[in-house]
Design an enzyme around this catalytic site. Structure first.
Site, PDB file in Angstrom:
ATOM      1  N   ASN A   1       1.175  -1.641  -0.198  1.00 49.14           N
ATOM      2  CA  ASN A   1      -0.106  -0.105   0.113  1.00 49.14           C
ATOM      3  C   ASN A   1       0.588   1.344  -0.181  1.00 49.14           C
ATOM      4  O   ASN A   1       1.293   1.940   1.225  1.00 49.14           O
ATOM      5  CB  ASN A   1      -0.680  -0.540   1.268  1.00 49.14           C
ATOM      6  CG  ASN A   1      -2.043   0.802   1.230  1.00 49.14           C
ATOM      7  OD1 ASN A   1      -1.831   1.541   0.715  1.00 49.14           O
ATOM      8  ND2 ASN A   1      -3.069   0.824   1.873  1.00 49.14           N
TER       9      ASN A   1
ATOM     10  N   ARG B   1      -1.503  -1.352  -4.027  1.00 53.82           N
ATOM     11  CA  ARG B   1      -3.101  -0.455  -4.106  1.00 53.82           C
ATOM     12  C   ARG B   1      -2.333   0.439  -4.927  1.00 53.82           C
ATOM     13  O   ARG B   1      -1.636   1.286  -4.687  1.00 53.82           O
ATOM     14  CB  ARG B   1      -3.620   0.174  -2.688  1.00 53.82           C
ATOM     15  CG  ARG B   1      -4.027   1.462  -2.829  1.00 53.82           C
ATOM     16  CD  ARG B   1      -4.569   2.104  -1.444  1.00 53.82           C
ATOM     17  NE  ARG B   1      -4.701   3.908  -1.197  1.00 53.82           N
ATOM     18  CZ  ARG B   1      -4.602   4.171  -0.628  1.00 53.82           C
ATOM     19  NH1 ARG B   1      -3.658   4.093  -0.409  1.00 53.82           N
ATOM     20  NH2 ARG B   1      -5.192   5.291  -0.725  1.00 53.82           N
TER      21      ARG B   1
ATOM     22  N   HIS C   1      -9.959   6.712  -1.378  1.00 53.81           N
ATOM     23  CA  HIS C   1     -10.204   5.383   0.044  1.00 53.81           C
ATOM     24  C   HIS C   1     -10.884   4.411   0.042  1.00 53.81           C
ATOM     25  O   HIS C   1     -11.840   4.488   0.850  1.00 53.81           O
ATOM     26  CB  HIS C   1     -10.269   6.908   0.871  1.00 53.81           C
ATOM     27  CG  HIS C   1      -9.012   7.710   1.419  1.00 53.81           C
ATOM     28  ND1 HIS C   1      -8.650   8.748   1.776  1.00 53.81           N
ATOM     29  CD2 HIS C   1      -7.915   7.748   1.048  1.00 53.81           C
ATOM     30  CE1 HIS C   1      -8.312   9.823   1.806  1.00 53.81           C
ATOM     31  NE2 HIS C   1      -7.104   8.307   1.764  1.00 53.81           N
TER      32      HIS C   1
ATOM     33  N   GLY D   1      -4.037  11.391   4.129  1.00 48.17           N
ATOM     34  CA  GLY D   1      -5.290  11.668   3.677  1.00 48.17           C
ATOM     35  C   GLY D   1      -6.903  11.602   3.680  1.00 48.17           C
ATOM     36  O   GLY D   1      -6.567  10.704   4.580  1.00 48.17           O
TER      37      GLY D   1
ATOM     38  N   ARG E   1      -2.067  18.514   2.660  1.00 48.57           N
ATOM     39  CA  ARG E   1      -3.443  19.359   1.293  1.00 48.57           C
ATOM     40  C   ARG E   1      -4.007  20.147   1.773  1.00 48.57           C
ATOM     41  O   ARG E   1      -4.505  19.826   3.387  1.00 48.57           O
ATOM     42  CB  ARG E   1      -4.109  17.695   1.135  1.00 48.57           C
ATOM     43  CG  ARG E   1      -3.306  17.104  -0.288  1.00 48.57           C
ATOM     44  CD  ARG E   1      -3.541  15.865  -0.596  1.00 48.57           C
ATOM     45  NE  ARG E   1      -2.624  14.618  -0.075  1.00 48.57           N
ATOM     46  CZ  ARG E   1      -3.304  13.427  -0.471  1.00 48.57           C
ATOM     47  NH1 ARG E   1      -4.782  13.051  -0.358  1.00 48.57           N
ATOM     48  NH2 ARG E   1      -2.610  12.075   0.439  1.00 48.57           N
TER      49      ARG E   1
ATOM     50  N   ARG F   1      -0.559  13.068  15.550  1.00 56.19           N
ATOM     51  CA  ARG F   1       0.207  12.381  16.894  1.00 56.19           C
ATOM     52  C   ARG F   1       1.314  13.196  17.304  1.00 56.19           C
ATOM     53  O   ARG F   1       1.349  12.908  18.600  1.00 56.19           O
ATOM     54  CB  ARG F   1       0.669  11.159  16.546  1.00 56.19           C
ATOM     55  CG  ARG F   1       0.013   9.684  16.473  1.00 56.19           C
ATOM     56  CD  ARG F   1       0.864   9.258  15.244  1.00 56.19           C
ATOM     57  NE  ARG F   1       1.155   9.608  14.320  1.00 56.19           N
ATOM     58  CZ  ARG F   1       2.001   8.821  13.225  1.00 56.19           C
ATOM     59  NH1 ARG F   1       1.863   6.806  13.521  1.00 56.19           N
ATOM     60  NH2 ARG F   1       1.929   8.042  12.383  1.00 56.19           N
TER      61      ARG F   1
ATOM     62  N   GLY G   1      -6.083   6.600  10.965  1.00 56.11           N
ATOM     63  CA  GLY G   1      -4.949   7.049  11.866  1.00 56.11           C
ATOM     64  C   GLY G   1      -5.682   8.001  12.541  1.00 56.11           C
ATOM     65  O   GLY G   1      -5.579   7.959  13.912  1.00 56.11           O
TER      66      GLY G   1
ATOM     67  N   GLY H   1      -8.642   8.827  12.572  1.00 56.24           N
ATOM     68  CA  GLY H   1     -10.487   9.162  12.870  1.00 56.24           C
ATOM     69  C   GLY H   1     -10.392   7.636  14.124  1.00 56.24           C
ATOM     70  O   GLY H   1     -11.164   8.030  14.762  1.00 56.24           O
TER      71      GLY H   1
ATOM     72  N   GLU I   1      -7.058  -1.099   5.263  1.00 56.77           N
ATOM     73  CA  GLU I   1      -7.049  -1.182   3.943  1.00 56.77           C
ATOM     74  C   GLU I   1      -6.460  -2.784   3.178  1.00 56.77           C
ATOM     75  O   GLU I   1      -6.457  -2.909   2.778  1.00 56.77           O
ATOM     76  CB  GLU I   1      -6.195   0.082   3.512  1.00 56.77           C
ATOM     77  CG  GLU I   1      -7.149   0.611   3.034  1.00 56.77           C
ATOM     78  CD  GLU I   1      -6.219   2.286   2.923  1.00 56.77           C
ATOM     79  OE1 GLU I   1      -5.069   2.245   3.548  1.00 56.77           O
ATOM     80  OE2 GLU I   1      -6.409   2.941   2.171  1.00 56.77           O
TER      81      GLU I   1
END
Ligand code: ADP
Ligand code: UVW
Ligand code: MG
Length: 396
Positions: free
Chosen positions: A8, A92, A181, A213, A242, A286, A329, A331, A383
């Site tokens: 990924n 991916r 996603h 993202g 972004r 984090r 991560g 959420g 994922e």
């Protein structure tokens, strides 16, 4: 029992998993993860970490290199560990455009189509091709498949995917919302259905993939009907680096007044904006969640505000929804972001004890109380398991 080695490539990281699937498993979560690998901050001096559950298996410093070098280093490290040989590898791919609505085996034509979309996902598609080429050159001769973030969003209705710009120009260039996603949103949907005993065709929910993202998805009767990323993964929410959606007139204004080329302007919005730009310190929640300076607090508040506004809009898109789901991560692990979102959605009948929100970090958990009209779930957006599942199906 196919054993799948999945890669990924994200915007900043290369993650890989070795996953045991079964040919006719009902959903991705039935797969069994044997190990996971992670290389953060690809492009800088970094470290390859391989773990089995909580147990470290291998740690190796790696000099700065691109995604092909990272893939080769990962394959070499796996060769040295005493592991069963994988039966296939899956990769991916973020942008499949309108060309793919399911996972496929990889051949030259597939690679050509992924490369053709590189302009629309410059942070992602070239990395997937580098991973694929490194896998092809490694000599393990594994059958290869890939799966696409865009595939899950093939069901968007035209009112959602069409932009209000010149009809013919948009058609000529394929300018439309594609959505990304998809592996994560599909995984969250299927896991929600399994945990809440809901039939897929009856699931009306809002899922969220919140990481470097970030995107939100409205799912009606088990199908994606609206999502926040668009023609490229730049639209929608504020993200790590972004900007997400801004007034498009800012772009020519910046190009003129800051003397930027179109490529510079895109870099500005893709690499130098978001949490990093507002905090002035880090793209990583984090780190930011522990900071108390004004700009870090503003960055976290702006991030949460945009998720809340988009979730609210998608509840209106659905009209009636059973649940919202936090994945990714941020959420799964950031109560400071979930808190203001849940507070803002109280009017929709969200009832979550703030102490419970603070204590839930990771795992598949029902956050809301039994009295909550709209259920709130935290679901580990896996994922890797979804990738292994879809690639196994493609090569069956
Ligand atoms: N365990 C965690 N706790 C809190 N936040 C996390 C955690 N893991 C990831 N994140 C958030 O997700 C971001 C990394 O996202 P990731 O998906 O790994 O990057 P990529 O965009 O390369 O796929 C971090 O910058 C951080 O904001
Ligand atoms: C599409 C996208 O933004 O992917 P990631 O979150 O992995 O960077
Ligand atoms: Mg990611």
């Amino acid at each position: 029992m196919p054993l799948v080695l999945c890669f990924n490539p994200g915007s900043n990281s290369l993650k890989f998993d070795l996953i045991e699937t079964t040919a006719n498993q009902p959903r991705a979560s039935a797969g069994k993860r044997l190990l996971t690998g992670d290389i953060d901050n690809v492009g800088k001096d970094t470290t390859l970490e391989i773990t089995r559950g909580d147990q470290p298996l291998h740690s190796e410093p790696l000099p700065a290199g691109d995604f092909d070098a990272m893939t080769t280093a990962s394959l070499d490290a796996l060769d040295k560990l005493d592991l069963p040989k994988p039966d296939l590898a899956g990769v991916r791919v973020v942008h499949g455009g309108s060309d793919f609505n399911a996972a496929v085996g990889i051949d030259d034509e597939v690679i050509r189509k992924i490369e053709a979309r590189a302009e629309l996902a410059p942070l992602h598609n070239p990395k997937s091709v580098k991973v694929i080429r490194a896998l092809q050159q490694h000599g393990s001769a594994l059958p290869l498949a890939c799966t696409f973030d865009t595939a899950f969003h093939h069901t968007l209705p035209e009112v959602a995917w069409r932009y209000a710009i010149d009809y013919d120009v948009a058609n000529r260039h394929g300018i439309r919302k594609y959505g990304f996603h998809g592996l994560s949103h599909r995984y969250q949907l299927e896991q929600f259905c399994s945990l809440s005993n809901t039939a897929i065709q009856q699931a009306n929910i809002v899922t969220s993939h919140l990481e470097s993202g970030s995107s939100v998805c409205a799912i009606r009767e088990g199908r994606s009907v609206e999502t926040s990323m668009g023609f490229t993964p730049l639209e929608g929410l504020m993200m790590g680096t972004r900007s997400g959606s801004i007034d498009p007139a800012i772009l020519p204004y910046l190009m003129q007044h800051e003397n930027l080329s179109s490529q510079d302007a895109l870099q500005f919005l893709e690499k130098k904006s978001g949490l990093l730009a507002i905090s002035g310190q880090s793209l990583d929640t984090r780190i930011l969640r522990k900071k108390t300076d004004e700009r870090s607090l503003l960055a976290m508040a702006m991030y949460a505000y945009r998720v809340r506004a988009t979730m609210g809009a998608y509840l209106a898109v659905l009209g009636d929804a059973q649940a919202i789901v936090f994945g990714g991560g941020i959420g799964e692990n950031t109560p400071e972001v979930r808190g203001p979102i849940l507070e803002g959605l109280r009017g929709w009948g969200v009832d979550v004890d703030p102490a419970r929100n603070t204590n839930v970090m990771a795992g598949d958990t029902l956050l809301s109380s039994p009295a909550s009209k709209l259920a709130v779930w935290v679901i580990h957006a896996d994922e890797g398991l979804q990738l292994a599942h879809e690639c196994t199906q493609a090569l069956q």
